[in-house]
Design a protein around this motif. Structure first.
Motif, PDB file in Angstrom:
ATOM      1  N   CYS A  17      28.911  -5.283 -39.522  1.00  0.00           N
ATOM      2  CA  CYS A  17      30.231  -5.156 -38.904  1.00  0.00           C
ATOM      3  C   CYS A  17      30.519  -3.759 -38.378  1.00  0.00           C
ATOM      4  O   CYS A  17      31.642  -3.482 -37.932  1.00  0.00           O
ATOM      5  N   ALA A  18      29.550  -2.853 -38.422  1.00  0.00           N
ATOM      6  CA  ALA A  18      29.755  -1.483 -37.963  1.00  0.00           C
ATOM      7  C   ALA A  18      30.072  -1.445 -36.475  1.00  0.00           C
ATOM      8  O   ALA A  18      29.372  -2.068 -35.669  1.00  0.00           O
ATOM      9  N   PRO A  19      31.112  -0.717 -36.063  1.00  0.00           N
ATOM     10  CA  PRO A  19      31.414  -0.591 -34.636  1.00  0.00           C
ATOM     11  C   PRO A  19      30.235  -0.067 -33.816  1.00  0.00           C
ATOM     12  O   PRO A  19      30.015  -0.500 -32.686  1.00  0.00           O
ATOM     13  N   SER A  20      29.451   0.860 -34.375  1.00  0.00           N
ATOM     14  CA  SER A  20      28.355   1.452 -33.597  1.00  0.00           C
ATOM     15  C   SER A  20      27.233   0.472 -33.332  1.00  0.00           C
ATOM     16  O   SER A  20      26.358   0.738 -32.496  1.00  0.00           O
ATOM     17  N   LEU A  21      27.229  -0.666 -34.025  1.00  0.00           N
ATOM     18  CA  LEU A  21      26.201  -1.683 -33.809  1.00  0.00           C
ATOM     19  C   LEU A  21      26.567  -2.655 -32.700  1.00  0.00           C
ATOM     20  O   LEU A  21      25.750  -3.489 -32.317  1.00  0.00           O
ATOM     21  N   GLY A  22      27.769  -2.577 -32.186  1.00  0.00           N
ATOM     22  CA  GLY A  22      28.234  -3.541 -31.198  1.00  0.00           C
ATOM     23  C   GLY A  22      27.633  -3.336 -29.822  1.00  0.00           C
ATOM     24  O   GLY A  22      27.041  -2.291 -29.512  1.00  0.00           O
ATOM     25  N   LEU A  23      27.790  -4.354 -28.969  1.00  0.00           N
ATOM     26  CA  LEU A  23      27.364  -4.244 -27.581  1.00  0.00           C
ATOM     27  C   LEU A  23      28.025  -3.040 -26.933  1.00  0.00           C
ATOM     28  O   LEU A  23      27.395  -2.309 -26.160  1.00  0.00           O
ATOM     29  N   ASP A  24      29.282  -2.817 -27.243  1.00  0.00           N
ATOM     30  CA  ASP A  24      29.998  -1.608 -26.829  1.00  0.00           C
ATOM     31  C   ASP A  24      30.316  -0.809 -28.082  1.00  0.00           C
ATOM     32  O   ASP A  24      31.282  -1.101 -28.785  1.00  0.00           O
ATOM     33  N   SER A  27      26.488   5.906 -40.724  1.00  0.00           N
ATOM     34  CA  SER A  27      26.243   5.903 -39.285  1.00  0.00           C
ATOM     35  C   SER A  27      27.540   6.092 -38.509  1.00  0.00           C
ATOM     36  O   SER A  27      28.638   5.954 -39.056  1.00  0.00           O
ATOM     37  N   GLY A  28      27.412   6.378 -37.223  1.00  0.00           N
ATOM     38  CA  GLY A  28      28.577   6.546 -36.361  1.00  0.00           C
ATOM     39  C   GLY A  28      28.150   6.988 -34.981  1.00  0.00           C
ATOM     40  O   GLY A  28      26.960   6.966 -34.644  1.00  0.00           O
ATOM     41  N   VAL A  29      29.121   7.386 -34.160  1.00  0.00           N
ATOM     42  CA  VAL A  29      28.831   7.857 -32.809  1.00  0.00           C
ATOM     43  C   VAL A  29      29.589   9.154 -32.537  1.00  0.00           C
ATOM     44  O   VAL A  29      30.653   9.395 -33.111  1.00  0.00           O
ATOM     45  N   VAL A  30      29.023   9.959 -31.664  1.00  0.00           N
ATOM     46  CA  VAL A  30      29.641  11.201 -31.215  1.00  0.00           C
ATOM     47  C   VAL A  30      29.671  11.183 -29.699  1.00  0.00           C
ATOM     48  O   VAL A  30      28.666  10.834 -29.055  1.00  0.00           O
ATOM     49  N   LEU A  31      30.819  11.512 -29.089  1.00  0.00           N
ATOM     50  CA  LEU A  31      30.966  11.541 -27.635  1.00  0.00           C
ATOM     51  C   LEU A  31      31.560  12.869 -27.210  1.00  0.00           C
ATOM     52  O   LEU A  31      32.428  13.410 -27.896  1.00  0.00           O
ATOM     53  N   VAL A  32      31.109  13.374 -26.068  1.00  0.00           N
ATOM     54  CA  VAL A  32      31.704  14.577 -25.495  1.00  0.00           C
ATOM     55  C   VAL A  32      31.838  14.396 -23.990  1.00  0.00           C
ATOM     56  O   VAL A  32      31.050  13.679 -23.361  1.00  0.00           O
TER      57      VAL A  32
END
Length: 414
Positions: A132-139, A101-106
């Motif tokens: 502990c995945a960053p993408s699961l956080g509130l931010d 998993s992860g995030v993509v931003l543009v």
């Protein structure tokens, strides 16, 4: 690189003085604060729906590394940007398919005809358990250091969680191959999001554990993802030399924590080669009992619990220094950067007050890069500790990116 250059009317490149960059960073910080309330509210709403996104069916059709399994828009994207949460295919230590998993931003600005240059971000240690995945956080963008500045410059950002975080799988903590695979494969995954309009040019940027991940990605990109063009790799306080990291830290609480995250990952990855008993023999009985309990906790959000378990083990966690004890010495060497010379420009930032990645260790790695004829731009930051190394690096990083785009990357090597 797929980014419109800034020029004077007569076509000469416009260089940005350091003070201008610092002022821009300050303005950006004010804008970030103003956008915080909206993102908090929307992030709270997304937390209620996130678990379903990460719950994958038992059988997933096979696909190529970097192909999307699923994606969804993220409402709490920073102002002026569009973002997606993604699950994509990558490969583990043995080359087997693994969902990541992860995030993509543009940025919400027009993309150049050839597509946006992608900054592939490697995050610092957040833990080794799925939650502990960053993408699961509130931010979900909290740990993307330099995010706002990079978006303002027109870059797309692809930030992997690494295998084992977010989507349950074997942990990849401090394992160079699966970490780097996931870094490169999320760039591929971003290319499958039509609205993102990303190209094949890539900048690799990582902090601490993420520094190790992107350095391995730079070393392996030509073989693993030959269709991508890596323009440069930038790191802050990188976990480049795991022999030095373990020797420097194993006698304090940070070392116990790092080892507790690493030992389950290394045991699973290397069991067929060395055997579980030989790998875990490094632990004292108390260390063996505590390791699985620490490995289920997340750094930063559960530090108090980690310290309560790890603190009493300082000096009694391992039977000997893993950096000098086989098979750990071999495993740590194999997962240290520098085995393959880098052929792309390198940016390195290091805080001089860092007590986790000791400045001398980074200086030794930079010397290795220089001996391998790499173009290295090395920056030291007085008074900066490990946690602030990437943030302190951002102004110099932006100037380095300008020089990289102009085809004149600086080098501080003798």
């Amino acid at each position: 690189m797929a980014r419109r250059p800034r020029e004077y009317a007569d076509g000469r490149r416009r260089r940005r003085p350091v003070l201008v960059v610092l002022a821009a960073v300050a303005v950006m910080a004010a804008l970030v604060a103003a956008d915080g309330i909206r993102r908090y509210v929307e992030g709270e709403a997304e937390l209620r729906t996130d678990p379903a996104f990460y719950a994958l069916p038992t059988a997933i059709p096979d696909g190529k590394p970097g192909s999307l399994i699923r994606s969804e828009p993220i409402a709490s994207a920073p102002a002026g940007s569009t973002a997606w949460r993604v699950v994509y295919r990558s490969q583990d230590m043995a080359g087997a398919e693994v969902p990541v998993s992860g995030v993509v931003l543009v940025p919400n600005t027009p993309a150049p005809p050839e597509g946006r240059t992608v900054v592939a971000w490697g995050h610092p240690t957040t833990g080794a358990a799925p939650q502990c995945a960053p993408s699961l956080g509130l931010d979900p963008f909290q740990y993307v250091e330099g995010m706002h500045e990079l978006l303002a410059e027109g870059y797309a950002i692809a930030a992997t969680d690494y295998p084992g975080l977010g989507i349950p799988a074997a942990s990849s903590y401090l394992l160079g191959i699966p970490e780097s695979n996931s870094v490169l494969d999320i760039v591929r995954a971003a290319g499958h999001i039509e609205e993102a309009q990303t190209g094949d040019d890539v900048i690799l940027w990582g902090h601490s554990q993420g520094g190790q991940a992107v350095l391995f990605a730079a070393e392996r990109a030509a073989e693993y993802a030959p269709e991508l063009t890596v323009r440069g790799v930038a790191v802050a306080a990188p976990a480049a030399d795991l022999i030095a990291l373990m020797s420097d830290d194993i006698s304090d609480i940070s070392g116990v924590t790092i080892a507790s995250f690493a030992i389950p990952a290394y045991t699973q990855a290397y069991a067929d080669r060395f055997g579980e008993d030989a790998i875990e023999a490094i632990l004292t009985p108390a260390g063996a009992e505590a390791t699985p309990r620490i490995a289920e906790l997340c750094l930063l959000t559960q530090n108090e619990k980690i310290h309560a378990i790890a603190g009493p083990l300082v000096g009694g966690y391992v039977t000997s220094n893993p950096a000098t004890t086989e098979p750990w010495k071999t495993m740590l060497q194999e997962n240290s950067a520098g085995g393959t010379p880098l052929t792309v420009p390198v940016f390195v930032g290091q805080g001089e007050a860092d007590e986790l990645v000791i400045p001398a260790a980074t200086e030794k790695y930079v010397s290795l890069l220089c001996s391998q004829k790499a173009d290295v731009s090395f920056h030291r930051f007085p008074g900066i500790d490990h946690g602030l190394a990437a943030y302190a690096s951002v102004p110099e990083l932006l100037l380095w990116l300008d020089a990289l785009e102009a085809g004149t990357p600086p080098s501080t090597c003798p």
